[in-house]
Motif scaffolding. Structure first.
Motif, PDB file in Angstrom:
ATOM      1  N   LYS A  76       0.846  -1.215   0.000  1.00 34.63           N
ATOM      2  CA  LYS A  76       0.000   0.000   0.000  1.00 34.63           C
ATOM      3  C   LYS A  76       0.872   1.252   0.000  1.00 34.63           C
ATOM      4  O   LYS A  76       0.570   2.245  -0.649  1.00 34.63           O
ATOM      5  N   ALA A  77       1.986   1.202   0.793  1.00 37.89           N
ATOM      6  CA  ALA A  77       2.885   2.353   0.850  1.00 37.89           C
ATOM      7  C   ALA A  77       3.549   2.587  -0.506  1.00 37.89           C
ATOM      8  O   ALA A  77       3.706   3.728  -0.947  1.00 37.89           O
ATOM      9  N   ILE A  78       3.898   1.500  -1.169  1.00 32.11           N
ATOM     10  CA  ILE A  78       4.557   1.619  -2.483  1.00 32.11           C
ATOM     11  C   ILE A  78       3.590   2.231  -3.496  1.00 32.11           C
ATOM     12  O   ILE A  78       3.948   3.119  -4.266  1.00 32.11           O
ATOM     13  N   GLU A  79       2.346   1.789  -3.426  1.00 35.52           N
ATOM     14  CA  GLU A  79       1.326   2.317  -4.345  1.00 35.52           C
ATOM     15  C   GLU A  79       1.144   3.826  -4.135  1.00 35.52           C
ATOM     16  O   GLU A  79       1.158   4.609  -5.085  1.00 35.52           O
ATOM     17  N   LEU A  80       1.058   4.207  -2.852  1.00 38.78           N
ATOM     18  CA  LEU A  80       0.891   5.631  -2.534  1.00 38.78           C
ATOM     19  C   LEU A  80       2.122   6.436  -2.983  1.00 38.78           C
ATOM     20  O   LEU A  80       1.995   7.506  -3.592  1.00 38.78           O
ATOM     21  N   GLY A  81       3.293   5.904  -2.700  1.00 38.01           N
ATOM     22  CA  GLY A  81       4.535   6.604  -3.059  1.00 38.01           C
ATOM     23  C   GLY A  81       4.681   6.810  -4.552  1.00 38.01           C
ATOM     24  O   GLY A  81       5.128   7.862  -5.019  1.00 38.01           O
ATOM     25  N   LYS A  82       4.264   5.796  -5.333  1.00 36.62           N
ATOM     26  CA  LYS A  82       4.343   5.910  -6.803  1.00 36.62           C
ATOM     27  C   LYS A  82       3.372   6.985  -7.289  1.00 36.62           C
ATOM     28  O   LYS A  82       3.718   7.820  -8.115  1.00 36.62           O
ATOM     29  N   LYS A  83       2.171   6.956  -6.718  1.00 37.21           N
ATOM     30  CA  LYS A  83       1.133   7.917  -7.124  1.00 37.21           C
ATOM     31  C   LYS A  83       1.577   9.347  -6.820  1.00 37.21           C
ATOM     32  O   LYS A  83       1.386  10.260  -7.627  1.00 37.21           O
ATOM     33  N   GLU A  84       2.211   9.533  -5.679  1.00 30.97           N
ATOM     34  CA  GLU A  84       2.612  10.872  -5.227  1.00 30.97           C
ATOM     35  C   GLU A  84       4.005  11.275  -5.727  1.00 30.97           C
ATOM     36  O   GLU A  84       4.519  12.321  -5.356  1.00 30.97           O
ATOM     37  N   LYS A  85       4.626  10.412  -6.514  1.00 33.76           N
ATOM     38  CA  LYS A  85       5.970  10.681  -7.074  1.00 33.76           C
ATOM     39  C   LYS A  85       6.994  11.039  -5.992  1.00 33.76           C
ATOM     40  O   LYS A  85       7.737  12.030  -6.081  1.00 33.76           O
ATOM     41  N   VAL A  86       7.004  10.227  -4.967  1.00 35.88           N
ATOM     42  CA  VAL A  86       7.923  10.410  -3.839  1.00 35.88           C
ATOM     43  C   VAL A  86       9.359  10.141  -4.288  1.00 35.88           C
ATOM     44  O   VAL A  86       9.625   9.165  -4.990  1.00 35.88           O
ATOM     45  N   ASP A  87      10.307  11.006  -3.907  1.00 38.77           N
ATOM     46  CA  ASP A  87      11.711  10.735  -4.254  1.00 38.77           C
ATOM     47  C   ASP A  87      12.645  10.794  -3.038  1.00 38.77           C
ATOM     48  O   ASP A  87      13.868  10.897  -3.172  1.00 38.77           O
ATOM     49  N   PHE A  88      12.058  10.746  -1.829  1.00 39.40           N
ATOM     50  CA  PHE A  88      12.872  10.618  -0.610  1.00 39.40           C
ATOM     51  C   PHE A  88      12.003   9.981   0.468  1.00 39.40           C
ATOM     52  O   PHE A  88      10.822  10.312   0.592  1.00 39.40           O
ATOM     53  N   LEU A  89      12.607   9.062   1.240  1.00 40.50           N
ATOM     54  CA  LEU A  89      11.847   8.387   2.298  1.00 40.50           C
ATOM     55  C   LEU A  89      12.490   8.656   3.642  1.00 40.50           C
ATOM     56  O   LEU A  89      13.716   8.605   3.771  1.00 40.50           O
ATOM     57  N   LEU A  90      11.653   8.939   4.627  1.00 43.62           N
ATOM     58  CA  LEU A  90      12.161   9.111   5.992  1.00 43.62           C
ATOM     59  C   LEU A  90      11.411   8.150   6.903  1.00 43.62           C
ATOM     60  O   LEU A  90      10.202   8.289   7.108  1.00 43.62           O
ATOM     61  N   ALA A  91      12.127   7.164   7.448  1.00 40.51           N
ATOM     62  CA  ALA A  91      11.524   6.197   8.369  1.00 40.51           C
ATOM     63  C   ALA A  91      11.661   6.729   9.787  1.00 40.51           C
ATOM     64  O   ALA A  91      12.760   7.050  10.221  1.00 40.51           O
ATOM     65  N   VAL A  92      10.540   6.806  10.513  1.00 41.64           N
ATOM     66  CA  VAL A  92      10.571   7.280  11.901  1.00 41.64           C
ATOM     67  C   VAL A  92      10.029   6.161  12.786  1.00 41.64           C
ATOM     68  O   VAL A  92       8.826   5.931  12.847  1.00 41.64           O
ATOM     69  N   GLY A  93      10.933   5.424  13.431  1.00 40.62           N
ATOM     70  CA  GLY A  93      10.475   4.309  14.263  1.00 40.62           C
ATOM     71  C   GLY A  93      11.586   3.342  14.599  1.00 40.62           C
ATOM     72  O   GLY A  93      12.769   3.688  14.557  1.00 40.62           O
TER      73      GLY A  93
END
Ligand code: NZQ
Ligand code: ZN
Length: 380
Positions: A76-93
């Motif tokens: 689901k995260a990958i689908e959202l990221g592709k749709k939103e054209k994400v080019d940086f990820l920040l993991a908080v956890g």
């Protein structure tokens, strides 16, 4: 010492208040997806610190990466990221959010189903990612490994992606950790060191002493942390130990094991036990069953870490295993399968899976399905 090439590109940003560095560390023109777990960061102030630091950046959020991150969620995260054209990820956890984000970073640039990458064991290209660590344990903040689960089939497999560009470690964010997570984090750190140390003697004095330095630190701070886990210096040492235990620094040129982890992953996949807890159960069994192959290192470990020096070699090894198990119990963890109501059918299934995969884990490739069975029977 074996030949090796060492490279760890992750920038480590450590200390109180350092989450504010996010503003400078992430380029302003990036479209960032911030990934989170189940909400602990909203209770301890981490979420606000991150949002404040990134107030002038373009961000979206993805919530709900669960402990032992599931491919079903990450798709689901990958689908959202592709749709939103994400080019940086920040993991908080913790390790789960970070591992899950490593798969997202590969999945965003992959056409097919991201589970293919997990099965293959390695990613292709990845989107840059960074982390704000909230749980010292896995070392995922400074390595390129990740472990992903598939609920549907009760599988849990490791794969390699990229290192985080940077990781922010503020010991204060660990003050809100529940005692069980602290115990599991300490056990995980301890066993990471053992997986890279408890193999052969005489390969590297430097690696041995660094590993022993981490083991001594964990044994020293564990009871103090149990008393007070809001002591900044203690939690800073815990964080440093966990990161240094699995970022390659103690693995240079030496033989590694990892069979305890492979058996532990099956216990998590089949029974839902927390990762560090599975290791506290399995490790004494691995030591016992492989005592001949690991003899010289077990003697060195017992003497240098627990001061076991008297008796025959066999007596010293028994005492070392006993002290190791007692250490895990002192953290507040059980160390026997029966205490967690795990029975013979789980052992049967792990043996079946290992045989089906034709595995030969451990430094000498000795841990097959039947040896894993022996290890687990020993810790029933
Ligand atoms: O999800 P939230 O609400 O954030 O709560 C988490 C989660 O429930 C909570 N937590 C984390 N930080 C907190 C906090 N609660 C209060 N205050 C905080 N500061 O803790 C719970 C467990 O988190 P999780 O991320 O699952 O724990 P951990 O860091 O131990 O990660 C475990 C996963 O990492 C894998 C394990 O197999 C497991 O899937 N590992 C990853 C490795 C690697 N990438 O190199 C190596 C390890 O050997 C391990 O296999
Ligand atoms: Zn581990």
């Amino acid at each position: 010492m074996h030949n090796f090439i060492f490279h760890n590109p992750t920038r480590l940003i450590m200390g109180k208040g350092m989450i504010s560095e996010l503003e400078k560390e992430i380029p302003a023109d990036k479209k960032i997806m911030i990934t989170f777990g189940g909400g602990s960061v909203k209770k301890n102030g981490v979420y606000e610190q991150v949002k404040k630091a990134l107030a002038n950046h373009d961000t979206i959020e993805f919530w709900g990466i669960e402990p032992n991150p599931a491919i079903e969620t990450l798709r689901k995260a990958i689908e959202l990221g592709k749709k939103e054209k994400v080019d940086f990820l920040l993991a908080v956890g913790g390790g789960s959010v970070i591992d899950g984000t490593k798969l997202i970073s590969a999945g965003l640039l992959y056409e097919g189903d991201a589970w293919d990458l997990v099965v293959k064991g390695s990613s292709g290209k990845t989107v840059p990612m960074a982390t704000v660590l909230t749980l010292p344990a896995t070392g995922s903040e400074m390595n390129n490994g990740a472990v992903i689960s598939r609920r549907e089939t009760k599988e849990k497999l490791s794969f390699f992606a990229d290192f985080p560009l940077f990781s922010i470690l503020d010991p204060e964010v660990t003050f809100s950790l529940p005692p069980h997570q602290i115990a599991c984090g300490l056990a995980d750190t301890f066993v990471h060191v053992l997986e890279q140390y408890l193999t052969k003697t005489g390969e590297s004095r430097v690696m041995d002493r660094w590993a022993e330095g981490l083991l001594h630190t964990i044994v020293e701070i564990a009871p103090l942390i149990k008393e007070n886990h809001t002591d900044y210096q203690l939690m800073a040492d815990f964080m440093m130990s966990a990161t240094m235990a699995l970022n390659g620094f103690i693995a240079m040129g030496v033989t590694e094991d990892w069979s305890t982890h492979m058996i532990g992953h099956e216990l998590t996949a089949l029974c839902g036990l927390t990762h560090g807890h599975t290791l506290a159960i399995v490790m004494p069994g691995t030591m016992y069953v492989l005592r001949q192959q690991k003899k010289a290192k077990l003697l060195q470990f017992g003497e240098r870490i627990f001061g076991v020096v008297s008796g025959t070699d066999e007596m010293r090894i028994d005492e070392t295993i006993r002290k190791t198990e007692a250490f895990f119990r002192s953290l507040g963890l059980t160390t026997r399968l029966s205490e967690e109501n795990i029975g013979i059918e789980v052992i049967d299934e792990i043996e079946r899976r290992f045989n089906e995969r034709n595995v030969h884990y451990g430094e000498d490739g000795l841990v097959t399905g039947s040896v894993a069975r022996e290890i687990l029977l020993h810790v029933m």
